[in-house]
Design a protein around this motif. Sequence first.
Motif, mmCIF file in Angstrom:
data_model
loop_
_atom_site.group_PDB
_atom_site.id
_atom_site.type_symbol
_atom_site.label_atom_id
_atom_site.label_comp_id
_atom_site.label_asym_id
_atom_site.label_seq_id
_atom_site.Cartn_x
_atom_site.Cartn_y
_atom_site.Cartn_z
ATOM 1 N N GLU A 45 6.914 16.228 -6.448
ATOM 2 C CA GLU A 45 6.262 15.458 -5.370
ATOM 3 C C GLU A 45 6.692 15.993 -4.004
ATOM 4 O OE1 GLU A 45 3.965 13.215 -6.194
ATOM 5 O OE2 GLU A 45 4.451 13.690 -8.287
ATOM 6 N N ARG A 51 -4.077 -2.257 -10.353
ATOM 7 C CA ARG A 51 -5.498 -1.907 -10.194
ATOM 8 C C ARG A 51 -5.972 -1.006 -11.336
ATOM 9 N NH1 ARG A 51 -7.756 -2.818 -5.071
ATOM 10 N NH2 ARG A 51 -9.625 -2.510 -6.289
ATOM 11 N N ASN A 52 -5.104 -0.072 -11.757
ATOM 12 C CA ASN A 52 -5.498 0.864 -12.817
ATOM 13 C C ASN A 52 -5.495 0.215 -14.196
ATOM 14 O OD1 ASN A 52 -5.805 2.898 -11.004
ATOM 15 N ND2 ASN A 52 -3.834 3.884 -11.419
ATOM 16 N N ARG A 53 -4.464 -0.584 -14.452
ATOM 17 C CA ARG A 53 -4.305 -1.135 -15.808
ATOM 18 C C ARG A 53 -5.115 -2.415 -16.024
ATOM 19 N NH1 ARG A 53 0.776 0.140 -18.059
ATOM 20 N NH2 ARG A 53 0.170 -1.243 -19.742
ATOM 21 N N LEU A 63 1.049 -2.114 -6.945
ATOM 22 C CA LEU A 63 -0.377 -2.389 -6.703
ATOM 23 C C LEU A 63 -1.289 -1.424 -7.462
ATOM 24 C CD1 LEU A 63 -2.659 -3.915 -5.240
ATOM 25 C CD2 LEU A 63 -2.276 -2.462 -3.252
ATOM 26 N N ARG A 64 -0.964 -0.134 -7.390
ATOM 27 C CA ARG A 64 -1.826 0.852 -8.050
ATOM 28 C C ARG A 64 -1.848 0.647 -9.566
ATOM 29 N NH1 ARG A 64 -2.003 7.068 -6.455
ATOM 30 N NH2 ARG A 64 0.007 7.245 -7.431
ATOM 31 N N THR A 65 -0.674 0.357 -10.148
ATOM 32 C CA THR A 65 -0.599 0.123 -11.594
ATOM 33 C C THR A 65 -1.465 -1.077 -11.976
ATOM 34 O OG1 THR A 65 1.657 0.939 -11.523
ATOM 35 C CG2 THR A 65 1.023 -0.228 -13.522
ATOM 36 N N ARG A 116 10.178 9.551 -9.826
ATOM 37 C CA ARG A 116 9.267 10.692 -10.005
ATOM 38 C C ARG A 116 10.091 11.971 -10.019
ATOM 39 N NH1 ARG A 116 3.953 9.078 -7.486
ATOM 40 N NH2 ARG A 116 4.078 6.826 -7.495
ATOM 41 N N TYR A 144 3.595 2.994 -2.335
ATOM 42 C CA TYR A 144 4.444 3.110 -3.531
ATOM 43 C C TYR A 144 4.922 1.751 -4.048
ATOM 44 C CZ TYR A 144 4.253 8.064 -2.594
ATOM 45 O OH TYR A 144 3.803 9.335 -2.385
ATOM 46 N N SER A 145 3.929 0.920 -4.453
ATOM 47 C CA SER A 145 4.286 -0.366 -5.066
ATOM 48 C C SER A 145 3.574 -0.473 -6.410
ATOM 49 C CB SER A 145 3.881 -1.526 -4.151
ATOM 50 O OG SER A 145 2.525 -1.868 -4.346
ATOM 51 N N GLY A 156 0.798 -1.227 0.000
ATOM 52 C CA GLY A 156 0.000 0.000 0.000
ATOM 53 C C GLY A 156 0.824 1.268 0.000
ATOM 54 N N PRO A 159 -8.254 -3.379 -14.366
ATOM 55 C CA PRO A 159 -9.343 -3.150 -13.410
ATOM 56 C C PRO A 159 -10.301 -4.334 -13.268
ATOM 57 C CG PRO A 159 -9.646 -1.801 -15.384
ATOM 58 C CD PRO A 159 -8.311 -2.450 -15.510
#
Length: 206
Positions: A129, A86-88, A82-84, A125, A79-80, A77, A90
């Motif tokens: 930021e 979930r986004n790519r 995981l977000r990519t 990044r 900066y891994s 949860g 879905p």
Amino acid sequence: MVTVVGIGPGHPDLITPAAQKIIGTADVLIGGKRLLDSIDTTGKEIFYITGHIDSALKELERNSDKSTVVVVSGDPGFYSILRTIRNRLPHLPVNAVPGISSVQVLFALIAQEWQDVAFTSVHGRSLDELDKVTGHNKKICLLTDDKLTAPAIARHLRERGVGGRAVVGKNLSYPDQELIDTTVEALAEMDGLESCVLYIEAAIGD
Ligand SMILES: C[S@@+](CC[C@H](N)C(=O)[O-])C[C@H]1O[C@@H](n2cnc3c(N)ncnc32)[C@H](O)[C@@H]1O
């Protein structure tokens, strides 16, 4: 089923039993080479994540009907990948198993609470930021990388008139761990210190 599992900052003592259990029952393991080399992958199908995130996502989708584990450092949860995912992807059901984050290790080393700290990352990044959280937060913690190193961040802060305490944790939990508790001024004059956790306690507003 796809599960993103955090394996902690590096030392085997800091992998949770829950993470170990799910890795042990996985058919397929996907992750960076350093991470997969640090765990027992015997009998598993392995896919290394390189710079090409698209091929990792393809592999993930191809294996989503198996027990597939994406191994990440620290906590998923924070900066891994995981977000990519979930986004790519879905449409893909994804579980996550928490791990001990590198930032938790740093704050434990200096025996300090972190609920009032603003967190960010310049890893892969830009300095934007950091700029977003500087000024209105006295306590800032950020992840650095090999380009925006801890001294480079200190020089950037110095230029903006931010001074104060600077704590750098490198290779946290590894045998060659470094912990430097210094000032922004002194850190700005140092070299190296790539891919660290950096905690700033700004002197402004004191
Ligand atoms: C992609 S981020 C992953 C963060 C991870 N999810 C976490 O919770 O620690 C990678 C960055 O985390 C930090 N990092 C991860 N492991 C570390 C360690 N053992 N020591 C110091 N910094 C670490 C570094 O700033 C590195 O550039």
